[in-house]
Scaffold this active site. Structure first.
Site, PDB file in Angstrom:
ATOM      1  CB  ALA A  20      -0.902  -0.008   1.230  1.00 33.41           C
TER       2      ALA A  20
ATOM      3  CB  SER B  56      -9.660 -10.677   4.661  1.00 32.23           C
ATOM      4  OG  SER B  56      -9.200 -11.215   5.887  1.00 32.23           O
TER       5      SER B  56
ATOM      6  CE  LYS C  84      -8.410  -7.366   4.626  1.00 32.57           C
ATOM      7  NZ  LYS C  84      -7.115  -6.982   4.974  1.00 32.57           N
TER       8      LYS C  84
ATOM      9  CG  HIS D  28     -11.554  -7.781   8.095  1.00 37.18           C
ATOM     10  ND1 HIS D  28     -10.188  -7.978   8.191  1.00 37.18           N
ATOM     11  CD2 HIS D  28     -12.108  -9.016   8.122  1.00 37.18           C
ATOM     12  CE1 HIS D  28      -9.935  -9.275   8.279  1.00 37.18           C
ATOM     13  NE2 HIS D  28     -11.083  -9.927   8.233  1.00 37.18           N
ATOM     14  CG  ASN D  29      -7.010  -5.538   8.260  1.00 41.20           C
ATOM     15  OD1 ASN D  29      -7.782  -6.371   7.799  1.00 41.20           O
ATOM     16  ND2 ASN D  29      -5.787  -5.388   7.798  1.00 41.20           N
TER      17      ASN D  29
ATOM     18  CD  GLU E 205      -6.331  -9.213  11.155  1.00 36.21           C
ATOM     19  OE1 GLU E 205      -6.989  -9.392  10.108  1.00 36.21           O
ATOM     20  OE2 GLU E 205      -5.106  -8.954  11.144  1.00 36.21           O
TER      21      GLU E 205
HETATM   22  C1  6PG Z   1      -6.134 -10.225   6.310  1.00 39.70           C
HETATM   23  C2  6PG Z   1      -5.125  -9.625   7.247  1.00 39.70           C
HETATM   24  C3  6PG Z   1      -3.996  -9.059   6.476  1.00 39.70           C
HETATM   25  C4  6PG Z   1      -2.753  -8.837   7.310  1.00 39.70           C
HETATM   26  C5  6PG Z   1      -2.881  -7.737   8.290  1.00 39.70           C
HETATM   27  C6  6PG Z   1      -1.820  -7.786   9.349  1.00 39.70           C
HETATM   28  O1  6PG Z   1      -7.265  -9.800   6.388  1.00 39.70           O
HETATM   29  O2  6PG Z   1      -5.768 -11.115   5.543  1.00 39.70           O
HETATM   30  O3  6PG Z   1      -5.722  -8.618   7.997  1.00 39.70           O
HETATM   31  O4  6PG Z   1      -4.463  -7.910   5.839  1.00 39.70           O
HETATM   32  O5  6PG Z   1      -2.391 -10.009   7.929  1.00 39.70           O
HETATM   33  O6  6PG Z   1      -2.765  -6.555   7.561  1.00 39.70           O
HETATM   34  O7  6PG Z   1      -1.807  -6.551   9.903  1.00 39.70           O
HETATM   35  P1  6PG Z   1      -0.728  -6.029  10.900  1.00 39.70           P
HETATM   36  O8  6PG Z   1       0.633  -6.331  10.340  1.00 39.70           O
HETATM   37  O9  6PG Z   1      -0.980  -4.575  11.003  1.00 39.70           O
HETATM   38  O10 6PG Z   1      -0.971  -6.783  12.176  1.00 39.70           O
END
Ligand code: 6PG
Length: 472
Positions: free
Chosen positions: A64, A116, A170, A173-174, A177
């Site tokens: 990105a 994802s 997304k 979503h993160n 996460e």
């Molecule tokens: C996904 C994950 C992917 C990635 C993260 C890790 O949905 O497949 O979220 O995008 O593993 O970006 O994020 P960090 O390095 O910020 O923990």
């Protein structure tokens, strides 16, 4: 990830042209996996673009930020009106909006698509969050539905909305996460230091949780991590030798920054981002160790450890606290999706997002089905927490949740995710908040005015005068 996505597409019968800045990578892909589908390797961007039939559909998977702009700048002059350019990386949605607007002027459809599921998901079936125009989606949608994983016969891919909507979702979503992982880490920490059990002993606890309400990919892989030995020394848990400083690429931070702009309280995600930052504050942590005292009872039977007779109750309390805090994190995330959708006019359907997160993605979990149902029953649900199913589930766990937070405070085990989620829950349910004091103070020191509970309008007290109230 790009190469696995290309393999996934080719495996589904699409003729797939591939290009990488480093030609050796393209050659390696063809040598290793060329038999999986109809690949067309291209050495130069021009060769790549020329190999595609018009209107072209191109997916870029690069880092990105600057690298994405660089690839777009390289490809755009080679494209024609009507071509579709897809960014499948973790772009910031504001960048996607900017790129979409710029390319639209050239007649190119730019679609920011959240993907994802990590490397494995990209190959075997990710969850896909496509943004962009209806026109682009009409062509892209069937391909994405083919390569996405399906749950109960429904592909985990749906049109999220125009321009940056897919990357926004997304990003959230993160953020979720991050919150989910923070809560799991806190649950582990509380059990480890509350019960004095080893990671290997705790793995079955997470395994059992994975067959109930908490069933999810992240709980499943936590059990796997906890039972993994250090490859360098059998019998020693790997988690015990992994440096306790969490890194981040930025999507969690973007979620919080954006939430601040939208005025949406995503406290669970913010705590998770800050907890990672604190874990990485090595200088401060080292300076504090041995200097800042913990509770006087730390490490003793009084509060440091749970008595053996209460151990099972504590495990269950932590499970309930984890579930309730997780519901709060998702409620906040879905609030943010709604706020973003309103701000940018995206018309995002929150229930559809829950549907496409049921499989393929990192936060896939059994209870996303319940979230989908909640929005199906009430599309304008003000908060997931007030949906009857979730309100009841959290109410049933709240006493346990409070006990866990009390224990964490007494034992000196930080649980910012659990406690801030509980504070959010209490802040939401209380009839009157403490903000009347803030409003009073603002008027007192800065004549910022306040509203009243019993009359319309804004008012100010003559604090340095006769104390009378005036309407402003
Ligand atoms: C996904 C994950 C992917 C990635 C993260 C890790 O949905 O497949 O979220 O995008 O593993 O970006 O994020 P960090 O390095 O910020 O923990």
């Amino acid at each position: 990830m790009g190469r696995n996505l290309a393999r996934n597409i080719a495996r589904h019968g699409y003729v797939t042209a591939v290009h990488n800045r480093t030609d050796a990578k393209t050659t390696a892909l063809i040598e290793e996996f060329g038999h999986e589908g109809d690949f067309v390797p291209a050495v130069t961007p021009q060769e790549f673009v020329d190999s595609l039939t018009s209107p072209r559909t191109i997916i870029i998977m690069v880092k990105a930020g600057g690298p994405t702009d660089a690839v777009i700048d390289e490809l755009a002059p080679l494209l024609s009106e009507g071509d579709i350019l897809v960014d499948g990386g973790n772009a910031h949605f504001a960048d996607t909006r900017r790129r979409e607007a710029a390319l639209r002027e050239k007649g190119i459809h730019f679609a920011g698509v959240g993907v994802s599921g990590g490397e494995e998901g990209a190959l075997l079936g990710p969850s896909i969050m496509p943004g962009g125009s209806e026109h682009a989606y009409a062509k892209l949608g069937p391909i994405l539905a083919d390569i996405a994983v399906s749950v109960d016969g429904t592909p985990c891919s749906t049109h999220v909305g125009p321009d940056g909507a897919g990357h926004f979702v997304k990003m959230v979503h993160n953020g979720i996460e991050y919150a989910d992982m923070q809560l799991i880490a806190e649950a582990y920490d509380l059990l480890r230091h509350g019960l004095g059990r080893s990671p290997q002993e705790l793995a079955p606890v997470f395994e059992s949780w994975n067959s109930g309400d908490l069933e999810s990919f992240l709980i499943e892989i936590t059990a796997r991590l906890l039972k993994t030995d250090d490859p360098r020394q059998a019998g020693r848990a790997l988690v015990d030798v992994i440096l306790d400083e969490a890194e981040q690429k930025g999507t969690g931070r973007w979620t919080v920054q954006t939430a601040l702009d939208l005025g949406t309280p995503v406290s669970g995600i913010a705590e998770a981002v800050f907890a990672r930052a604190l874990s990485g504050s090595g200088v401060q942590r080292r300076a504090a160790q041995g200097v800042l005292p913990g509770p006087s009872t730390e490490g003793t039977d009084e509060t440091g450890f749970i008595a053996a007779a209460d151990a099972e109750q504590f495990v269950d309390d932590v499970r309930a606290a984890l579930y309730a805090s997780k519901v709060v994190a998702y409620a906040q995330g879905f609030d943010m999706i709604r706020a973003g959708s309103t701000e940018y006019g995206w018309g995002i359907d929150p229930g559809a997002m829950a549907t496409i997160w049921r499989g393929g993605c990192i936060i896939r979990a059994r209870f996303l089905d319940r979230i989908r149902e909640a929005y199906e029953n009430q599309p304008d649900l003000p908060s997931l927490l007030v949906d009857p199913y979730f309100a009841d589930a959290v109410a049933r766990g709240q006493e346990a949740w409070r006990r866990v937070v009390v224990h964490s405070v007494q034992a000196g085990i930080p649980a910012p995710g659990f406690s801030s989620a509980l504070a959010y829950y209490d802040g939401l349910r209380r009839e009157r908040s403490s903000a009347s004091v803030i409003q009073g103070l603002r008027d007192l020191f800065g004549a910022h005015t306040y509203k009243r509970t019993d009359t319309e309008g804004s008012f100010h007290v003559e604090w340095s005068g006769d104390g009378s109230e005036s309407a402003s």
